[in-house]
Design an enzyme around this catalytic site. Structure first.
Site, PDB file in Angstrom:
ATOM      1  N   CYS A  87       0.928  -1.371  -0.536  1.00 23.11           N
ATOM      2  CA  CYS A  87       0.031   0.150  -0.072  1.00 23.11           C
ATOM      3  C   CYS A  87       0.800   1.027  -0.366  1.00 23.11           C
ATOM      4  O   CYS A  87       1.247   1.046  -1.325  1.00 23.11           O
ATOM      5  CB  CYS A  87      -0.629   0.240   1.287  1.00 23.11           C
ATOM      6  SG  CYS A  87      -2.319   0.960   0.832  1.00 23.11           S
ATOM      7  N   HIS A 174      -3.218  -5.391   0.209  1.00 15.65           N
ATOM      8  CA  HIS A 174      -2.885  -6.133   1.409  1.00 15.65           C
ATOM      9  C   HIS A 174      -3.767  -8.360   2.098  1.00 15.65           C
ATOM     10  O   HIS A 174      -4.056  -7.336   2.025  1.00 15.65           O
ATOM     11  CB  HIS A 174      -3.561  -5.367   2.972  1.00 15.65           C
ATOM     12  CG  HIS A 174      -3.628  -3.910   2.842  1.00 15.65           C
ATOM     13  ND1 HIS A 174      -2.386  -3.407   4.150  1.00 15.65           N
ATOM     14  CD2 HIS A 174      -4.197  -2.837   2.766  1.00 15.65           C
ATOM     15  CE1 HIS A 174      -2.826  -1.849   3.306  1.00 15.65           C
ATOM     16  NE2 HIS A 174      -3.826  -1.485   3.017  1.00 15.65           N
ATOM     17  N   GLU A 176      -1.588  -9.225   4.061  1.00  6.59           N
ATOM     18  CA  GLU A 176      -1.088  -9.584   5.379  1.00  6.59           C
ATOM     19  C   GLU A 176      -2.418  -8.951   6.191  1.00  6.59           C
ATOM     20  O   GLU A 176      -2.576  -9.714   7.617  1.00  6.59           O
ATOM     21  CB  GLU A 176      -0.361  -8.392   6.275  1.00  6.59           C
ATOM     22  CG  GLU A 176       0.017  -7.331   5.732  1.00  6.59           C
ATOM     23  CD  GLU A 176      -0.901  -5.902   5.227  1.00  6.59           C
ATOM     24  OE1 GLU A 176      -1.274  -5.365   5.584  1.00  6.59           O
ATOM     25  OE2 GLU A 176      -0.677  -6.599   4.168  1.00  6.59           O
TER      26      GLU A 176
END
Length: 229
Positions: A87, A174, A176
């Protein structure tokens, strides 16, 4: 492997990657810019993970450490370090390599599919193609840096993932994110849930646990891929 993360706010750490780091017995250190930390020496780490945050790459007047981080990132790239940007992290990498970072036409928050670049044969493309949806939370976007290979786009955002020479991976989305870190984003940045075209509500973001499991699995595979390059 010696892994160093760059963290911009307390509520956006490396998320599910902490499990991969521990399972594979890597060493993890962190620069927390918001705490006034200093970056490490270049000879003290092998790989960087550059995390997200609500600030923009050009907000140096508000966050003076951004200038120091950009200089450190450029030095790390020139030193040949493996780098994963997530990001804001991907935007910062693009910025230091001379590519513009601008406000995207649409804010994109929640679960949306990727369109994989049909011309890409990179292993990351195959991993991402297996993801039905990925998690997004961004308002800005990056142009592709020189020599970057576009891996994926989305309906809301043309440039979602790039790789450079098997050294640098940049992701606008994202993988994660866990249930816990998504809840932390909602708590700290919930004012951005504005009901616009590509912004989901809290229930849509948090309802299906299986989605987090799927993206975290893809993150593990991509992390392994970058380490092995």
């Amino acid at each position: 492997m010696r892994i160093h993360s760059l963290q911009h706010v307390p509520f956006e750490d490396i998320g599910s990657l902490i499990g991969d780091v521990r399972a594979q017995d890597h060493k993890l250190t962190t620069t927390r810019w918001y705490n006034g930390d200093q970056p490490p020496s270049l000879d003290s780490f092998d790989m960087l993970i550059v995390m997200g945050g609500p600030m923009g790459v050009y907000d140096e007047a508000i966050y003076p450490w951004l200038a120091q981080e950009k200089a450190f990132l450029l030095e790390s790239i020139q030193a040949g370090k493996k780098i994963m940007g997530i990001c804001l992290g991907a935007q910062l990498i693009a910025c230091v390599l001379g590519a513009p970072v601008t406000q995207n036409t649409h804010r994109e928050i929640g679960w949306f599919p990727l369109q994989i670049n049909s011309g890409s044969l990179h292993p990351v493309a195959k991993i991402l193609a297996a993801c039905e949806n990925v998690f997004h939370w961004h308002g800005d976007t990056f142009a592709l840096p020189e020599n970057a290979q576009l891996i994926a786009s989305s309906e809301a955002c043309a440039n979602q993932a790039y790789v450079i020479d098997n050294q640098i991976y940049g992701f606008q989305f994202h993988l994660e994110t866990t249930e816990e870190s998504a809840a932390a984003l909602i708590e700290n940045c919930g004012d951005e849930l504005d009901n616009s075209k590509y912004v989901q509500n809290v229930a849509e973001i948090l309802t299906e646990k299986e989605k987090f499991i799927a993206i975290n699995k893809a993150m593990s595979e991509i992390f392994k891929q970058l380490i092995q390059q």
